[in-house]
Design a protein around this motif. Structure first.
Motif, mmCIF file in Angstrom:
data_model
loop_
_atom_site.group_PDB
_atom_site.id
_atom_site.type_symbol
_atom_site.label_atom_id
_atom_site.label_comp_id
_atom_site.label_asym_id
_atom_site.label_seq_id
_atom_site.Cartn_x
_atom_site.Cartn_y
_atom_site.Cartn_z
ATOM 1 N N MET A 246 0.843 -1.201 0.000
ATOM 2 C CA MET A 246 0.000 0.000 0.000
ATOM 3 C C MET A 246 0.876 1.247 0.000
ATOM 4 N N VAL A 247 0.573 2.174 -0.873
ATOM 5 C CA VAL A 247 1.321 3.423 -0.965
ATOM 6 C C VAL A 247 1.028 4.289 0.263
ATOM 7 N N ASP A 248 2.055 4.936 0.808
ATOM 8 C CA ASP A 248 1.898 5.847 1.937
ATOM 9 C C ASP A 248 2.008 7.280 1.429
ATOM 10 N N ILE A 249 0.927 8.040 1.502
ATOM 11 C CA ILE A 249 0.936 9.400 0.970
ATOM 12 C C ILE A 249 1.187 10.458 2.043
ATOM 13 N N LYS A 250 1.408 10.031 3.273
ATOM 14 C CA LYS A 250 1.542 10.988 4.368
ATOM 15 C C LYS A 250 2.829 11.793 4.297
ATOM 16 N N ALA A 251 3.815 11.299 3.531
ATOM 17 C CA ALA A 251 5.097 12.010 3.443
ATOM 18 C C ALA A 251 4.934 13.404 2.856
ATOM 19 N N ALA A 252 3.875 13.626 2.075
ATOM 20 C CA ALA A 252 3.650 14.932 1.463
ATOM 21 C C ALA A 252 3.079 15.948 2.441
ATOM 22 N N GLY B 296 -5.263 6.473 1.873
ATOM 23 C CA GLY B 296 -5.168 7.676 2.693
ATOM 24 C C GLY B 296 -5.692 8.937 2.047
ATOM 25 N N VAL B 297 -6.183 8.854 0.813
ATOM 26 C CA VAL B 297 -6.754 10.036 0.167
ATOM 27 C C VAL B 297 -8.004 10.465 0.931
ATOM 28 N N ASP B 298 -8.021 11.711 1.379
ATOM 29 C CA ASP B 298 -9.191 12.227 2.087
ATOM 30 C C ASP B 298 -9.702 13.528 1.461
ATOM 31 N N HIS B 299 -9.330 13.748 0.195
ATOM 32 C CA HIS B 299 -9.769 14.916 -0.568
ATOM 33 C C HIS B 299 -10.064 14.445 -1.989
#
Length: 295
Positions: free
Chosen positions: A1-7, A53-56
């Protein structure tokens, strides 16, 4: 699973969202008209984005029309508490898929009601008023009439926050005289840099800027310099273009769209790509060269 929180995260409306979001436009059929070839895959792309993790999520009821909003509801309703769905109004489609202005009070009210119905919501989190003075790009002219209509709908509790799309800096300032602007959504990417000053102005006010067509839209970004940077970093050119946006300014919220699970994963993984200063300098020259070429 890709982790997008680094952005990282940034303000949107009353809360914060991960800076890597998702745009739903490509989930409709060709020309953003009619249903997709594979509705089940479209729903899976939405579910996978949220699982990552996309919330937008960015959408509009004139995509299809109604198609993307209905797919979002089918795939994700009941919505997670942290999910922010942003929509836009001011256009409608004719029977051939043409884009027509829809800015009267009656048309804007109907658009808000259609978004509510097709998304299955009691109130819309953020609604962007898209200027149709020139459908192809920002053009000066007052938006006071339609902005006032949306403020009235907000006062009725149908909308929580209002934003603007396809607008000039002057139009943003005009709207701010009568109401808060929650975000600005304009076309902007590595090669199209005309909004640099507006981005910085909004950042100083803690207002998010959401670039649409971050990868070039219907004419994908093409640049030898971009390809060379991507090869050196062992990434795709589109990942580099997205990473450049994330490093351009902290108030940029990205909404790259796709109907492919593979491309979705590649797009989201750009959140983990840190561009060295030497490569940023190369990429910055692409936008400068494009700007000079258009003068």
């Amino acid at each position: 699973m890709v982790d997008i929180k680094a952005a990282g995260r940034y303000t949107l409306g009353a809360g914060q969202v991960n800076r890597m979001g998702y745009g739903a436009m490509q989930l409709a059929g060709p020309g953003v008209f009619g249903p997709p070839k594979d509705p089940a895959m479209a729903r899976r792309v939405l579910q996978t984005a949220v699982e990552a993790g996309v919330d937008h999520i960015d959408t509009a009821d004139f995509y299809g029309p109604h198609v993307t909003n209905q797919l979002i509801r089918e795939a994700l309703h009941p919505y997670p508490d942290q999910l922010h769905i942003v929509t836009k109004v001011s256009a409608r489609r004719d029977e051939n898929g043409g884009w027509l202005p829809a800015l009267s009070p009656e048309e804007l009210t109907r658009a808000v009601e259609d978004n509510l119905k097709n998304l299955g919501l009691d109130a819309l989190d953020v609604v962007n008023l898209r200027s149709m003075i020139d459908a192809h790009g920002p053009a000066e002219g007052s938006l006071e009439g339609p902005w006032t209509t949306l403020l009235e709908l907000k006062a009725r509790g149908l909308i929580r926050h209002l934003g603007l799309s396809n607008v000039t800096a002057t139009q943003v300032r005009e709207a701010q005289k009568s109401g808060e602007v929650a975000c600005v959504q304009n076309q902007y990417n590595l090669a199209l840099r005309h909004d640099d000053a507006l981005i910085d102005e909004l950042a100083a006010q803690n207002i998010p800027y959401v670039p649409f067509f971050p990868l070039g839209g219907f004419t994908p970004l093409q640049s030898d310099a971009l390809d060379e940077v991507a090869a050196r970093l062992e990434a795709t050119p589109m990942q580099v273009a997205l990473a450049w946006l994330l490093q351009r300014a902290p108030n940029l919220l990205l909404i790259p769209g796709t109907s492919s699970l593979k491309h979705l994963e590649e797009n989201l993984d750009a959140a983990n790509l840190l561009l060295p200063h030497s490569e940023l300098a190369v990429l910055d020259r692409i936008g400068a060269d494009e700007t000079r070429g258009s003068e």
